[in-house]
Motif scaffolding. Structure first.
Motif, short mmCIF file in Angstrom:
data_model
loop_
_atom_site.label_atom_id
_atom_site.label_comp_id
_atom_site.label_asym_id
_atom_site.label_seq_id
_atom_site.Cartn_x
_atom_site.Cartn_y
_atom_site.Cartn_z
N LEU A 137 0.84 -1.20 0.00
CA LEU A 137 0.00 0.00 0.00
C LEU A 137 0.87 1.24 0.00
O LEU A 137 0.63 2.18 -0.75
CB LEU A 137 -0.93 0.00 1.22
N ARG A 138 1.92 1.24 0.80
CA ARG A 138 2.85 2.38 0.84
C ARG A 138 3.51 2.60 -0.52
O ARG A 138 3.64 3.71 -1.00
CB ARG A 138 3.92 2.17 1.89
N MET A 139 3.91 1.50 -1.14
CA MET A 139 4.62 1.58 -2.41
C MET A 139 3.73 2.16 -3.52
O MET A 139 4.14 3.06 -4.25
CB MET A 139 5.12 0.20 -2.81
N ILE A 140 2.51 1.67 -3.62
CA ILE A 140 1.67 2.11 -4.75
C ILE A 140 1.00 3.45 -4.53
O ILE A 140 0.58 4.09 -5.48
CB ILE A 140 0.61 1.04 -5.13
N THR A 141 0.92 3.91 -3.27
CA THR A 141 0.33 5.23 -3.03
C THR A 141 1.38 6.31 -2.83
O THR A 141 1.04 7.46 -2.60
CB THR A 141 -0.60 5.20 -1.79
#
Length: 164
Positions: free
Chosen positions: A66-70
């Motif tokens: 989630l951190r990576m894609i947002t």
């Protein structure tokens, strides 16, 4: 709501073995005697809350994904991430996270976000009734399902940008 522990999760004083809703939950048998109800982590004054599914607890990579894609859309360090179930041990019992819906609602009402995003989790009726009154509620695809395929990831990012 509780006090912050070393791992940044907000820890409550509510023991799972003693909590009224947890006493009747079939997942209770998988908890240790000293396990407490677990709230999320992050900014306690968030604009957005991200609610992850039960399997995110098991694999441990869902939050990082989630951190990576947002990353290019929003700074998750200024927001709040929590899980639909409020115990950390997964359960083979279907629907056990539904017993946690009142604790999740309590958590959201304390945080007062503008928007709540549920990933791969049905939105409990108790929370759905506050949609548009206290906060907006959105159901998103499970993060693990968009992990495979660039097209799904691109669609997800476009949708997130529109909703934020």
């Amino acid at each position: 709501m509780g006090k912050i522990k070393k791992d940044n999760r907000i820890k409550t004083n509510i023991l799972i073995n003693e909590a009224p809703l947890c006493k009747v939950c079939p997942a209770k048998i998988y908890q240790k005697d000293d396990d407490h109800l677990k709230y999320g982590k992050g900014n306690i004054f968030p604009t957005y809350v991200f609610v992850l599914p039960p399997e995110a607890i098991k694999n441990g990579h869902c939050e990082e994904y989630l951190r990576m894609i947002t990353n290019n859309i929003i700074d998750l360090n200024t927001e709040y991430i929590t899980y639909h179930p409020k115990c950390t041990v997964g359960s083979p019992v279907e629907g056990y996270a539904n017993y946690c819906r009142h604790y999740l609602l309590h958590e959201l009402m304390k945080l007062k976000p503008k928007k709540v995003f549920f990933f791969g989790v049905d939105i409990p009726d108790e929370i759905q009734q506050f949609d548009g009154i206290n906060f907006r509620v959105y159901k998103m695809n499970n993060l693990l399902s968009i992990y495979y395929g660039k097209e799904k990831l691109t669609d997800f990012i476009i949708k997130m940008k529109q909703l934020l």
